[in-house]
Motif scaffolding. Structure first.
Motif, PDB file in Angstrom:
ATOM      1  N   SER A 223      55.209  34.956  42.489  1.00  0.00           N
ATOM      2  CA  SER A 223      53.825  34.575  42.774  1.00  0.00           C
ATOM      3  C   SER A 223      53.159  35.661  43.616  1.00  0.00           C
ATOM      4  CB  SER A 223      53.793  33.253  43.529  1.00  0.00           C
ATOM      5  OG  SER A 223      52.495  32.984  44.034  1.00  0.00           O
ATOM      6  N   PRO A 224      51.873  35.909  43.413  1.00  0.00           N
ATOM      7  CA  PRO A 224      51.165  36.889  44.253  1.00  0.00           C
ATOM      8  C   PRO A 224      50.803  36.335  45.621  1.00  0.00           C
ATOM      9  CG  PRO A 224      49.652  35.914  42.685  1.00  0.00           C
ATOM     10  CD  PRO A 224      51.014  35.358  42.365  1.00  0.00           C
ATOM     11  N   VAL A 231      46.499  27.524  47.971  1.00  0.00           N
ATOM     12  CA  VAL A 231      45.487  28.516  47.623  1.00  0.00           C
ATOM     13  C   VAL A 231      44.446  27.915  46.679  1.00  0.00           C
ATOM     14  CG1 VAL A 231      45.059  30.762  46.546  1.00  0.00           C
ATOM     15  CG2 VAL A 231      47.166  30.385  47.859  1.00  0.00           C
ATOM     16  N   LEU A 232      43.195  28.210  46.971  1.00  0.00           N
ATOM     17  CA  LEU A 232      42.108  27.999  46.027  1.00  0.00           C
ATOM     18  C   LEU A 232      41.767  29.361  45.427  1.00  0.00           C
ATOM     19  CD1 LEU A 232      39.659  25.676  48.035  1.00  0.00           C
ATOM     20  CD2 LEU A 232      41.797  25.095  46.892  1.00  0.00           C
ATOM     21  N   VAL A 233      41.456  29.400  44.126  1.00  0.00           N
ATOM     22  CA  VAL A 233      41.189  30.676  43.480  1.00  0.00           C
ATOM     23  C   VAL A 233      39.878  30.625  42.710  1.00  0.00           C
ATOM     24  CG1 VAL A 233      42.469  30.139  41.343  1.00  0.00           C
ATOM     25  CG2 VAL A 233      42.174  32.525  42.056  1.00  0.00           C
ATOM     26  N   PHE A 234      39.139  31.728  42.770  1.00  0.00           N
ATOM     27  CA  PHE A 234      37.909  31.907  42.001  1.00  0.00           C
ATOM     28  C   PHE A 234      38.043  33.230  41.268  1.00  0.00           C
ATOM     29  CE2 PHE A 234      33.232  33.299  42.241  1.00  0.00           C
ATOM     30  CZ  PHE A 234      32.923  32.712  41.024  1.00  0.00           C
ATOM     31  N   THR A 235      37.961  33.214  39.937  1.00  0.00           N
ATOM     32  CA  THR A 235      38.167  34.421  39.142  1.00  0.00           C
ATOM     33  C   THR A 235      36.882  34.810  38.426  1.00  0.00           C
ATOM     34  OG1 THR A 235      38.865  33.178  37.174  1.00  0.00           O
ATOM     35  CG2 THR A 235      40.583  33.789  38.757  1.00  0.00           C
ATOM     36  N   GLY A 236      36.805  36.108  38.074  1.00  0.00           N
ATOM     37  CA  GLY A 236      35.649  36.595  37.333  1.00  0.00           C
ATOM     38  C   GLY A 236      35.312  38.018  37.718  1.00  0.00           C
ATOM     39  N   ALA A 237      34.396  38.618  36.972  1.00  0.00           N
ATOM     40  CA  ALA A 237      33.915  39.971  37.293  1.00  0.00           C
ATOM     41  C   ALA A 237      33.065  39.876  38.556  1.00  0.00           C
ATOM     42  CB  ALA A 237      33.109  40.534  36.134  1.00  0.00           C
ATOM     43  N   PHE A 267      41.771  31.260  50.384  1.00  0.00           N
ATOM     44  CA  PHE A 267      40.824  31.335  49.273  1.00  0.00           C
ATOM     45  C   PHE A 267      40.868  32.750  48.716  1.00  0.00           C
ATOM     46  CE2 PHE A 267      36.166  31.808  47.931  1.00  0.00           C
ATOM     47  CZ  PHE A 267      36.413  31.292  46.662  1.00  0.00           C
ATOM     48  N   TYR A 268      41.335  32.878  47.467  1.00  0.00           N
ATOM     49  CA  TYR A 268      41.441  34.180  46.809  1.00  0.00           C
ATOM     50  C   TYR A 268      40.290  34.363  45.818  1.00  0.00           C
ATOM     51  CZ  TYR A 268      46.008  35.845  48.439  1.00  0.00           C
ATOM     52  OH  TYR A 268      47.046  36.346  49.194  1.00  0.00           O
ATOM     53  N   ILE A 269      39.574  35.459  45.977  1.00  0.00           N
ATOM     54  CA  ILE A 269      38.516  35.857  45.047  1.00  0.00           C
ATOM     55  C   ILE A 269      39.099  36.982  44.200  1.00  0.00           C
ATOM     56  CG2 ILE A 269      36.181  36.785  44.824  1.00  0.00           C
ATOM     57  CD1 ILE A 269      35.658  35.644  47.675  1.00  0.00           C
ATOM     58  N   VAL A 270      39.344  36.704  42.921  1.00  0.00           N
ATOM     59  CA  VAL A 270      40.107  37.596  42.057  1.00  0.00           C
ATOM     60  C   VAL A 270      39.213  38.105  40.931  1.00  0.00           C
ATOM     61  CG1 VAL A 270      42.134  37.823  40.572  1.00  0.00           C
ATOM     62  CG2 VAL A 270      42.211  36.305  42.572  1.00  0.00           C
ATOM     63  N   GLY A 271      38.984  39.408  40.896  1.00  0.00           N
ATOM     64  CA  GLY A 271      38.172  39.955  39.816  1.00  0.00           C
ATOM     65  C   GLY A 271      37.802  41.400  40.059  1.00  0.00           C
ATOM     66  N   THR A 290      40.791  40.508  45.983  1.00  0.00           N
ATOM     67  CA  THR A 290      41.833  41.349  45.386  1.00  0.00           C
ATOM     68  C   THR A 290      41.307  42.583  44.683  1.00  0.00           C
ATOM     69  OG1 THR A 290      41.792  40.243  43.229  1.00  0.00           O
ATOM     70  CG2 THR A 290      43.184  39.270  44.937  1.00  0.00           C
ATOM     71  N   GLY A 291      40.087  42.536  44.151  1.00  0.00           N
ATOM     72  CA  GLY A 291      39.656  43.579  43.220  1.00  0.00           C
ATOM     73  C   GLY A 291      40.363  43.386  41.884  1.00  0.00           C
ATOM     74  N   THR A 292      40.403  44.454  41.085  1.00  0.00           N
ATOM     75  CA  THR A 292      41.022  44.377  39.765  1.00  0.00           C
ATOM     76  C   THR A 292      42.513  44.090  39.879  1.00  0.00           C
ATOM     77  OG1 THR A 292      39.410  45.971  38.903  1.00  0.00           O
ATOM     78  CG2 THR A 292      41.414  45.626  37.609  1.00  0.00           C
ATOM     79  N   VAL A 293      42.995  43.179  39.050  1.00  0.00           N
ATOM     80  CA  VAL A 293      44.433  42.854  39.008  1.00  0.00           C
ATOM     81  C   VAL A 293      44.930  43.066  37.579  1.00  0.00           C
ATOM     82  CG1 VAL A 293      44.288  41.216  40.914  1.00  0.00           C
ATOM     83  CG2 VAL A 293      44.009  40.402  38.570  1.00  0.00           C
TER      84      VAL A 293
END
Length: 420
Positions: A223-224, A231-237, A267-271, A290-293
């Motif tokens: 797991s990252p 963790v709550l996660v929000f993904t997108g550009a 809270f992770y903002i992934v994108g 995180t920026g780009t993953v």
């Protein structure tokens, strides 16, 4: 095999953001039924390495380097006339010359423009002999209206003008072309209200999800997230303004109350390409950017809750469908659910304001694990309604491709007579 001209505003690969996911699956579908001639812009230097893969599906290609400074200058020139900035942004003499040369040969009789501005290349006299379909995807003119409502003057004035000019252009294209498509029934219905003269030509086909790729438990491995973390996660550009606005609003209006109740919560903002306004959110305790993953799936799989707190949206949010396909509980705003026919309380959670976001998130966190029944119902919905191959049959019908029995969606326009 018949020949078709396919025009896209970005290289349809890699499928790592909403518009490229749809345009890539369309290209794969078209390549099985037509000899495809693809013309498109490349606005990301990294995308040049993918042109060979895209070209492998095409009879011919024309890739145009989109230089943003020049494109913005062209867009500003539209202010001197009653024309759309979006259309001028994607206006290019080289691409127009390639299209005209291709059509002059007489072999191409079908054309698909992906996104409104690309229709300009087949709106002239040469294009009128074609069986033309426009996939608007979203009602972009309404998106600009939403931008105007959320921005201060004088930017709001500029955006409102673009909304009006773009709607005028969308109406013109829809009336001239054989069929106009959108990403959902909701988008198609909205456009029918705005462009009643084209209502009989207006239809839709839903996006799909690669349910084998976005599957529960995928991918296996570490797991990252920190061990034991909730963790709550929000993904997108994260350079896309509606996502930027959503991330900021959630951190400012919802996060303090959740963090107070659950001090260890993250809270992770992934994108990709997070804007400065997103990057600065890491100053808030518990917020990670995180920026780009390389793979978004571990971030979705390891989170207890996927959130989609959008306040500005049009069309369908792939981030929501992907999390649902992975069997995760999704907590979304009404705007994030535009175009997704799901039952709140059964297949996902709906929050209309910060109070409801806090309430639903707190309940899930108190249970200690994501709601298994809701996740299972969410995946079942995706498998049932968001299959690419089945949904693309409706686009094929607009282009004159025979549709398998029972595959065409309700509410599709009947394709007009094809040129002989």
């Amino acid at each position: 095999m018949r020949e078709l001209l396919y025009l896209t505003h970005r290289l349809p690969y890699p499928p790592n953001k909403g518009d490229k996911i749809r345009s890539w699956h369309i290209l794969q579908y078209l390549s099985r039924h037509f000899r495809v001639h693809l013309g498109c812009f490349i606005d990301n230097e990294e995308d040049w390495e993918h042109t060979r893969r895209v070209a492998g599906l095409c009879a011919s290609t024309r890739f145009i380097d989109l230089r943003r400074h020049a494109a913005r200058w062209r867009a500003m020139q539209a202010l001197l006339s009653r024309q759309s900035m979006s259309v001028h942004y994607y206006r290019d003499k080289q691409l127009l010359a390639w299209v005209n040369d291709l059509l002059a040969g007489g072999g191409v009789r079908h054309a698909l423009a992906y996104s409104g501005p690309m229709a300009q290349y087949i709106d002239g006299s040469a294009g009128r002999t074609l069986h033309r379909v426009i996939d608007f995807v979203d009602v972009d003119s309404d998106k600009w209206r939403q931008y105007a409502d959320s921005k201060p003057w004088p930017v709001s004035l500029l955006y409102r003008r673009e909304s009006q000019m773009l709607l005028h252009y969308e109406r013109h294209i829809a009336q001239q072309f054989s069929a106009a498509s959108f990403v959902s029934q909701a988008e198609a219905n909205l456009f029918r209200l705005s462009a009643p003269l084209a209502r009989r030509k207006t239809g839709h086909f839903n996006n799909g999800v690669d349910a084998d790729y976005f599957a529960p438990g995928q991918p296996s491995g570490a797991s990252p997230y920190p061990d034991g973390a909730q963790v709550l996660v929000f993904t997108g550009a994260m350079d896309y303004w509606p996502n930027v606005d959503a991330a900021r609003w959630f951190v400012q209006q919802v996060w303090p109350a959740l963090r107070y109740r659950h001090p260890a919560l993250l809270f992770y903002i992934v994108g990709s390409h997070p804007a400065a306004q997103v990057r600065e959110l890491v100053r808030v305790p518990g917020v990670m950017v995180t920026g780009t993953v390389p793979d978004v799936r571990p971030y979705i799989a390891g989170a207890i809750l996927a959130v989609a707190p959008l306040r500005i949206a049009r069309g369908v949010q792939n981030k929501v469908l992907e999390a649902m396909a992975m069997g995760k509980t999704v907590l979304a705003s009404p705007q994030a659910l535009e175009g997704i026919v799901a039952q709140p309380g059964l297949e996902l959670l709906l929050a209309r304001d910060e109070i409801e976001f806090i309430h639903h998130a707190t309940r899930v966190l108190q249970q200690g694990t994501a709601q298994g029944a809701m996740g299972a119902a969410a995946r079942h919905l995706v498998l049932q309604d968001y299959n690419w191959e089945r949904n693309l049959q409706s686009l094929g019908a607009m282009l004159g491709v025979p549709v398998q029995a029972g595959a065409q969606q309700a509410g599709q326009p009947q394709p007009t007579q094809e040129p002989s």
